[in-house]
Design a protein around this motif. Structure first.
Motif, short mmCIF file in Angstrom:
data_model
loop_
_atom_site.label_atom_id
_atom_site.label_comp_id
_atom_site.label_asym_id
_atom_site.label_seq_id
_atom_site.Cartn_x
_atom_site.Cartn_y
_atom_site.Cartn_z
N PHE A 9 45.30 35.70 59.68
CA PHE A 9 46.29 35.98 58.60
C PHE A 9 46.48 34.74 57.74
N ALA A 48 45.28 33.72 53.60
CA ALA A 48 46.17 33.25 52.53
C ALA A 48 45.94 31.79 52.20
N ARG A 68 46.36 30.12 48.65
CA ARG A 68 47.70 30.07 48.09
C ARG A 68 47.81 30.66 46.69
N LYS A 69 46.97 31.66 46.39
CA LYS A 69 47.14 32.37 45.12
C LYS A 69 47.89 33.68 45.40
N ALA A 70 48.40 34.30 44.34
CA ALA A 70 49.23 35.49 44.52
C ALA A 70 48.46 36.61 45.22
N GLU A 71 47.19 36.82 44.79
CA GLU A 71 46.41 37.90 45.38
C GLU A 71 46.17 37.66 46.87
N PHE A 101 48.14 36.01 48.99
CA PHE A 101 49.33 36.34 49.77
C PHE A 101 49.47 37.85 49.92
N GLU A 102 49.15 38.57 48.85
CA GLU A 102 49.25 40.03 48.91
C GLU A 102 48.31 40.59 49.97
N ALA A 135 47.00 38.98 52.51
CA ALA A 135 47.39 38.55 53.84
C ALA A 135 48.56 39.37 54.35
N PHE A 136 49.49 39.72 53.43
CA PHE A 136 50.63 40.53 53.88
C PHE A 136 50.16 41.90 54.34
N ASP A 140 40.67 44.15 50.71
CA ASP A 140 41.56 43.14 50.15
C ASP A 140 41.44 41.83 50.90
N SER A 172 39.66 38.40 49.43
CA SER A 172 40.57 37.35 48.95
C SER A 172 40.40 36.05 49.71
N GLN A 196 31.82 49.08 42.82
CA GLN A 196 32.53 47.81 42.63
C GLN A 196 31.74 46.86 41.73
N ARG A 218 34.21 42.09 46.90
CA ARG A 218 34.79 43.38 47.24
C ARG A 218 33.70 44.38 47.61
N TYR A 241 33.33 46.34 51.24
CA TYR A 241 33.15 47.77 51.48
C TYR A 241 31.89 48.05 52.29
#
Lengths: 491, 112
Positions: A142, A146, A149-152, A154-155, A157-158, A228, A232, A290, A295, A299
């Motif tokens: 996890f 992340a 440390r970019k927004a995508e 973190f998304e 990883a969440f 994802d 990422s 894709q 990505r 897949y």
């Protein structure tokens, strides 16, 4: 006894790195390299020496059915070899790649924890211990997803953490039910006790484990987190996740529990067949549309996991041989493809296939090795992917499952099509790109060349003579399900 | 039997929350509820009514004892869940900093 060292060496390395590595990452790199090479040497040694026997280690001296046991048979050492090969190349690749993100010892520490968790899951013979090691590996995964440390990131990883958390709880529930039914947690003892009990328990527990470990292996209806998370993460981590983590935590445990412990009930092997076919087809259909290179590769992981599950679901020796062989091959070529994607991203600053072009000129090593990996994954002889896919298709025809053979062939064709797209638009595209953002160093090139050689070399595993000493002992462990606990209980 | 069903109902409450809620914090809480239900089930597995704690000391005769192993397992799994929850919460903080929302439907830059 060498069994605990597979866990101790990377674990000690993880803590030593966090203790002594300062601002520079030299110490961290050399420590993690030493640890991984030690594990690689140990695993290759045990794979060659202890093929026919099952080693058992009683943790802290508690005798067999009461304490935690570590077990090593051919399947275990086979998986350990795979994990340590990919980890070694991944560390070599990281040296330059991670400096580009951040010069940091935390990465190597977490990486070692990831290896600890996977080795622990593979080598343990105790159900709850397996759960604990699985959580160690997942935690590290996890955080590593992340890492940029970019927004995508973190998304992703969440999403991964939520899915991973739910699947771990389902697995724990299954373990609790098994414990309440058999009053033991040692896998061999559980297998022995389950024979005397109501078969309905097997259904309940198997259902929970199928969903729990299916989520970890990203089999088709449970795959949502994979594209994802794997696209990422930093490239060497994508290679670790796609190459070994989904197999060590997902497929290996599925093999161990469903074949050795639950004795391969027909209903579950049929479920493997159907889930495998769905994964093959839908995974490849989603991949072909894709334009983001990583990505697309993610897949394809779903689709290739489908092949392994299909081979295992046939439950014939040939099918299992194909599944296990494909498991090993997929680790090689998929990690290589993720390294290629990483080096293209580093050099050109894009992952979009339409924006790439003339990679052959500016990054010759990347382009050539990506060709080898693409041919491997689409199943072109003489590369390894061809042989394992061929075995799976032959095995499904032999077992009388013509439709599943047909699905496998169709999946293979579409894989070829999507990798022709990657080569045509991406690596050999028409855009002329002059500016290279970052030079690709020799470490990254070595990692890629090493895996490209292994893609060719592992196709030798199927030659009669080599097959008997490498793949056949592994298949024997899975086919002769009862042998696992007979050997351990000493009968 | 009722107690097991109630425990299962608690598990389903958590699962329902994970599947339907849009708020990140509520999803984290739902995962917590699922974990509690599983831990509770593990404790039930080891429980016997009328039994004593499993420590044999002097002057105590042997009588039915509760199973101590599930309690040890539950302690381990509580610690693991603490770690998972802490990680999820820290990710939620980071997500809020980046997207300034807790709504999961608005946090979707990754798609396809």
């Amino acid at each position: 006894m060498i069994l605990p060292y597979f866990i101790i060496i990377p674990l000690i390395a993880a803590f030593l790195i966090s203790l002594i590595a300062g601002k520079k990452d030299q110490w961290a790199i050399s420590l993690s390299l030493i640890a991984i090479i030690a594990v690689l040497v140990l695993s290759v040694y045990s794979f060659i020496i202890f093929q026919k026997e099952t080693l058992i280690y009683n943790m802290s001296g508690w005798k067999f059915p009461f304490g935690i046991v570590l077990v090593m048979d051919a399947l275990t050492s086979f998986m350990l070899v795979m994990v340590s090969i990919i980890s070694l190349t991944s560390i070599i690749f990281s040296v330059q790649y991670i400096r580009y993100i951040d010069m940091d010892w935390k990465y190597y520490s977490l990486f070692m924890l990831l290896v600890t968790g996977m080795n622990g899951v593979i080598i343990t013979g105790d159900l709850f211990n397996l759960f604990v090691f699985m959580e160690i590996a997942l935690f590290a995964a996890f955080i590593l997803v992340a890492y940029g440390r970019k927004a995508e990131e973190f998304e992703a990883a969440f999403k991964y953490a939520v899915m991973g958390g739910v699947s771990s709880i389902l697995v724990l529930l299954g373990i609790a039910i098994l414990y309440s039914a058999t009053s033991t947690l040692t896998m061999a003892k559980v297998a022995e006790e389950l024979k005397l009990l109501n078969p309905k328990i097997t259904l309940w527990v198997g259902g929970l484990f199928l969903v729990g470990f299916g989520l970890k292996a990203a089999v088709m209806p449970f795959h949502a987190w994979l594209p994802d998370a794997h696209s990422s993460a930093p490239a060497p981590i994508s290679a670790m996740l796609s190459g070994v983590l989904i197999k060590a935590l997902g497929l290996y445990v599925i093999i161990r529990i469903f074949f050795n412990v639950l004795d391969a009930p027909i209903i579950f092997t049929k479920a493997f067949l159907i889930l495998g076919a769905i994964s093959i087809l839908l995974g490849v259909f989603l991949a072909i549309g894709q334009w983001d290179l990583k990505r697309l590769l993610a897949y394809h992981s779903v689709s290739q996991i489908g092949y392994m599950l299909l081979g295992l679901g046939l439950a014939t020796p040939l099918g299992i041989l194909g599944g296990v062989y494909h498991l090993f091959n997929h680790a090689m070529f998929k990690s290589l493809l993720f390294y290629n994607a990483g080096s293209v991203e580093l050099a050109l600053g894009t992952r979009d296939l339409q924006k790439m072009g003339n990679v052959v000129k500016i990054l010759p090593v990347t382009a050539q090795t990506s060709m080898i990996a693409s041919l491997s994954i689409s199943g072109i002889p003489p590369f390894n992917g061809f042989f394992s896919k061929l075995i799976i298709i032959i095995a499904s025809i032999q077992a009388g499952e013509f439709w599943f053979a047909f699905f496998a062939v169709v999946g293979s064709l579409f894989t070829l099509a999507s990798f022709m797209k990657v080569q045509r638009y991406g690596f050999r595209g028409e855009n002329i790109i002059e500016i290279v953002k970052e030079k690709i160093g020799w470490q990254m090139n070595i990692a890629m060349i090493l895996l490209a050689f292994l893609c060719l070399l592992t196709s030798l595993l199927i030659i009669p003579g080599i097959k008997e000493v490498t793949l056949d002992p592994v298949v024997n462990v899975i086919v002769q399900k009862a042998q696992y606990f007979n050997l351990m209980t000493g009968r | 039997m009722t107690i097991y069903l109630l425990c299962f109902a608690l598990f389903l409450v958590g699962l329902y929350g994970v599947l339907t809620k849009r708020d990140i914090v509520k999803i984290i809480l739902s995962i917590g509820i699922m974990g509690y239900a599983t831990n509770l089930f593990l404790v039930f597995v080891g429980y016997k009514s009328g039994a004593i704690y499993p420590i044999l000391s002097e002057g105590k005769c042997i009588q039915p004892m509760v199973d101590p192993l599930p309690q040890a397992l539950v302690l381990t799994s509580i610690v693991i869940e603490l770690g998972t929850t802490a990680l999820l919460v820290s990710l939620a903080i980071k997500l809020f900093q980046k997207y300034s929302t807790f709504d999961i439907t608005k946090i979707r830059r990754l798609s396809g």
